[in-house]
Each structure stands twice: as C-alpha cells, then as structure tokens.
Scaffold this motif. Sequence first.
Motif, PDB file in Angstrom:
ATOM      1  N   ASP A  24     -15.739  -2.602  -5.218  1.00 43.63           N
ATOM      2  CA  ASP A  24     -14.908  -2.901  -6.383  1.00 43.63           C
ATOM      3  C   ASP A  24     -13.560  -3.451  -5.934  1.00 43.63           C
ATOM      4  N   PHE A  25     -12.890  -4.157  -6.843  1.00 47.13           N
ATOM      5  CA  PHE A  25     -11.592  -4.754  -6.545  1.00 47.13           C
ATOM      6  C   PHE A  25     -10.563  -4.415  -7.620  1.00 47.13           C
ATOM      7  N   SER A  26      -9.320  -4.399  -7.196  1.00 51.39           N
ATOM      8  CA  SER A  26      -8.200  -4.291  -8.131  1.00 51.39           C
ATOM      9  C   SER A  26      -7.963  -5.658  -8.767  1.00 51.39           C
ATOM     10  N   ASP A  27      -6.953  -5.730  -9.613  1.00 49.63           N
ATOM     11  CA  ASP A  27      -6.488  -7.022 -10.090  1.00 49.63           C
ATOM     12  C   ASP A  27      -5.937  -7.811  -8.908  1.00 49.63           C
ATOM     13  N   VAL A  28      -5.908  -9.129  -9.032  1.00 48.77           N
ATOM     14  CA  VAL A  28      -5.340  -9.988  -7.983  1.00 48.77           C
ATOM     15  C   VAL A  28      -3.839  -9.736  -7.888  1.00 48.77           C
TER      16      VAL A  28
ATOM     17  N   SER B 247     -14.828   3.989  -7.361  1.00 44.31           N
ATOM     18  CA  SER B 247     -13.711   4.816  -6.909  1.00 44.31           C
ATOM     19  C   SER B 247     -12.692   5.001  -8.028  1.00 44.31           C
ATOM     20  N   LYS B 248     -12.178   6.213  -8.178  1.00 48.33           N
ATOM     21  CA  LYS B 248     -11.153   6.474  -9.195  1.00 48.33           C
ATOM     22  C   LYS B 248      -9.846   5.781  -8.837  1.00 48.33           C
ATOM     23  N   LEU B 249      -9.714   5.402  -7.579  1.00 47.83           N
ATOM     24  CA  LEU B 249      -8.472   4.770  -7.122  1.00 47.83           C
ATOM     25  C   LEU B 249      -8.273   3.382  -7.729  1.00 47.83           C
ATOM     26  N   THR B 250      -9.363   2.711  -8.099  1.00 49.16           N
ATOM     27  CA  THR B 250      -9.242   1.354  -8.631  1.00 49.16           C
ATOM     28  C   THR B 250      -8.328   1.316  -9.852  1.00 49.16           C
ATOM     29  N   ASP B 251      -8.561   2.173 -10.818  1.00 51.67           N
ATOM     30  CA  ASP B 251      -7.727   2.215 -12.021  1.00 51.67           C
ATOM     31  C   ASP B 251      -6.319   2.690 -11.706  1.00 51.67           C
ATOM     32  N   GLU B 252      -6.201   3.656 -10.806  1.00 50.16           N
ATOM     33  CA  GLU B 252      -4.885   4.187 -10.451  1.00 50.16           C
ATOM     34  C   GLU B 252      -4.033   3.109  -9.784  1.00 50.16           C
ATOM     35  N   PHE B 253      -4.628   2.347  -8.866  1.00 52.69           N
ATOM     36  CA  PHE B 253      -3.895   1.284  -8.186  1.00 52.69           C
ATOM     37  C   PHE B 253      -3.560   0.156  -9.145  1.00 52.69           C
ATOM     38  N   ASN B 254      -4.479  -0.176 -10.049  1.00 51.53           N
ATOM     39  CA  ASN B 254      -4.212  -1.240 -11.025  1.00 51.53           C
ATOM     40  C   ASN B 254      -3.014  -0.893 -11.905  1.00 51.53           C
ATOM     41  N   LYS B 255      -2.940   0.365 -12.303  1.00 46.90           N
ATOM     42  CA  LYS B 255      -1.817   0.813 -13.139  1.00 46.90           C
ATOM     43  C   LYS B 255      -0.502   0.625 -12.396  1.00 46.90           C
ATOM     44  N   GLU B 256      -0.479   1.001 -11.110  1.00 50.41           N
ATOM     45  CA  GLU B 256       0.746   0.857 -10.329  1.00 50.41           C
ATOM     46  C   GLU B 256       1.069  -0.606 -10.056  1.00 50.41           C
TER      47      GLU B 256
ATOM     48  N   GLY C 253       9.395  -5.996 -11.352  1.00 48.27           N
ATOM     49  CA  GLY C 253       9.914  -6.970 -10.392  1.00 48.27           C
ATOM     50  C   GLY C 253       9.781  -6.519  -8.946  1.00 48.27           C
ATOM     51  N   GLU C 254       9.257  -5.310  -8.736  1.00 50.91           N
ATOM     52  CA  GLU C 254       9.135  -4.785  -7.371  1.00 50.91           C
ATOM     53  C   GLU C 254       8.136  -5.605  -6.544  1.00 50.91           C
ATOM     54  N   LEU C 255       7.051  -6.045  -7.173  1.00 52.17           N
ATOM     55  CA  LEU C 255       6.069  -6.851  -6.453  1.00 52.17           C
ATOM     56  C   LEU C 255       6.677  -8.186  -6.035  1.00 52.17           C
ATOM     57  N   GLU C 256       7.446  -8.803  -6.930  1.00 49.78           N
ATOM     58  CA  GLU C 256       8.105 -10.070  -6.610  1.00 49.78           C
ATOM     59  C   GLU C 256       9.085  -9.898  -5.458  1.00 49.78           C
ATOM     60  N   GLU C 257       9.769  -8.759  -5.402  1.00 52.56           N
ATOM     61  CA  GLU C 257      10.703  -8.492  -4.303  1.00 52.56           C
ATOM     62  C   GLU C 257       9.973  -8.446  -2.962  1.00 52.56           C
ATOM     63  N   LEU C 258       8.785  -7.850  -2.954  1.00 55.38           N
ATOM     64  CA  LEU C 258       7.999  -7.813  -1.717  1.00 55.38           C
ATOM     65  C   LEU C 258       7.529  -9.212  -1.328  1.00 55.38           C
ATOM     66  N   ILE C 259       7.161 -10.017  -2.320  1.00 53.33           N
ATOM     67  CA  ILE C 259       6.724 -11.391  -2.047  1.00 53.33           C
ATOM     68  C   ILE C 259       7.857 -12.195  -1.434  1.00 53.33           C
ATOM     69  N   VAL C 260       9.044 -12.062  -2.000  1.00 56.34           N
ATOM     70  CA  VAL C 260      10.216 -12.760  -1.461  1.00 56.34           C
ATOM     71  C   VAL C 260      10.506 -12.287  -0.042  1.00 56.34           C
ATOM     72  N   LYS C 261      10.433 -10.986   0.178  1.00 56.99           N
ATOM     73  CA  LYS C 261      10.709 -10.420   1.503  1.00 56.99           C
ATOM     74  C   LYS C 261       9.775 -10.978   2.564  1.00 56.99           C
TER      75      LYS C 261
ATOM     76  N   ALA D  36       0.825  -1.211   0.000  1.00 51.10           N
ATOM     77  CA  ALA D  36       0.000   0.000   0.000  1.00 51.10           C
ATOM     78  C   ALA D  36       0.855   1.255   0.000  1.00 51.10           C
ATOM     79  N   LYS D  37       1.896   1.258   0.820  1.00 52.75           N
ATOM     80  CA  LYS D  37       2.740   2.447   0.915  1.00 52.75           C
ATOM     81  C   LYS D  37       3.555   2.665  -0.356  1.00 52.75           C
ATOM     82  N   ALA D  38       3.955   1.569  -1.009  1.00 52.95           N
ATOM     83  CA  ALA D  38       4.698   1.693  -2.267  1.00 52.95           C
ATOM     84  C   ALA D  38       3.809   2.299  -3.354  1.00 52.95           C
ATOM     85  N   ILE D  39       2.563   1.836  -3.441  1.00 48.83           N
ATOM     86  CA  ILE D  39       1.635   2.371  -4.435  1.00 48.83           C
ATOM     87  C   ILE D  39       1.271   3.811  -4.090  1.00 48.83           C
ATOM     88  N   GLY D  40       1.010   4.056  -2.809  1.00 44.49           N
ATOM     89  CA  GLY D  40       0.665   5.410  -2.377  1.00 44.49           C
ATOM     90  C   GLY D  40       1.761   6.407  -2.696  1.00 44.49           C
TER      91      GLY D  40
END
Length: 264
Positions: free
Chosen positions: A119-123, A233-242, A250-258, A71-75
Amino acid sequence: MKKWLSVTVIGLLTAGALAACGAGEGASNGGGGSEDAKVLKMGTSADYPPFEYIDTAKGDSEPVGFDIDLAKAIGKELGYEVQVVDMEFGSLIPSLQSKKVDFVLAGMTPTEERKKNIDFSDVYYEAKNVLVSKKDEPINSIEELNGKTVGVQTASIQEDEAKTLSEEVDIKIESRDRIPQLIQEMKSNRIDVAIIEDTVAKGYVAKDDTLQLVETGREDSNKGSAIAFPKDSKLTDEFNKELQEMKESGELEELIVKWFDSKE
C-alpha cells in the motif's frame, strides 16, 4: 512434595522464558509498530541524494536527507521513534512483505504493479526522469539512445521506463543496485547514459562538471513519490493524516525548500 515443587519451578521458568521471547521481538510487528517500544523501522536506500544519502564528506555514518526528515517529523507527531534501515532499493518491497520494516521512504513511485503487493500513502513529492550522460559524449534525445547502453537502478521506476523505451528504440539495458554505480559505469564507458530522477540527477551533475542532463520530453516521465506500507497497515491512514497536516501548515514545503531548492 519435591515433585510438586519441581513442576512448579519448571512452570515458572517456562512462563518466564515465554515472556522473555515476547519482549525480545523486533520493533516491527507487521506494519503497526510496537506499542511498547513505540519504534518504527523505516526501510530506505541511502544512495539517492537529497532524498536519502550518507554524507561521507561530513563524516556521517547514518543516512540523512528529505525522506529521513519527513519520516522523523511524522513519527514524532505519532509518538514513534523512527529507526532507519539502509538496504539496496530492490530489497525494499520484499522487506515490507516479510515485515522486516514497518514502512519504506525512498523516493518510491506508487505504480499499479507495486500496489498489487503493498500500500502507499498520498504522493508527497512530484518529480520526473531525465537522461544523464557525459558532456564529451552527450545524449540529447530519446532518438539518440538508439544503439546505446542505458543504465538504471534495479527495481526502480526508471528500469520500467527503460523497458518501455526499448520498444521504441534499440537499447541495451544495464541495471545496478546503487545510483553511484551507474555514474561510475558511465565514466568507465560501460554504459552510455543513465535514466535518473531529475532532483537526484541535478545533485550529481552539480558535483561533476563532466556530466550533463536533459529531459526526456515524455509526459510519462513525470512521477510522484509516496510512502510504502505492508498491505492493510494501520500506518497508511495515520501517515496520510500527518502528511495532509504538514501540507496545510507549510511544514512539508519548508522541508522541500531545505533539501531541494538549495540543490538547484
């Protein structure tokens, strides 16, 4: 003259009061964040390590975990400060609907039933449910649930799965607000087994050698987690883009590994 001055002063005071009221409204403005404060309120249930939890062993009082970092990375990329609001899981969707929070990140599965109201973002993460029981009284299969008391978190996807299972085997379902409550109820012999997401269950089992976990063997136990927002919410598309950019970089994978690989 005095009457004119009086009316003018009252008018000025009224305008000032209205301005103050506007400035004092919360950061959440119906799912779009505050353009002035640039703050988003994130709802979560900090009992779900490593997604979100309070690390009391380190003396922390604020939630940490994979969802918090995400959340903080996207924010940050969107130019928002993220404020985390901890609450019971069952309160998360009502808090979105009443606009007390701007979004929810809590390992939440985007079910069709939930999509009727939010509403939901992508998984962003895939997982599956498992059975957690005591080693000295193990539950190793769905068939062995017959006649048992099954614990689940209130308003969770695991609660839905238990209700589905109750159509196949004779079980009693007990719901609790927090995962640690389920573990304690099991150790106190008030429930026989708990249905918990595998990643979370591994963390509890790793810390307690009296517990075990087994996979349910059911294909419909495979679930994904997504970010929840108020309807439209307009945030849904904004968060999906990020999210997409984090996947590609690869940033998401780094968080998963962490947060996950080190917990295996």
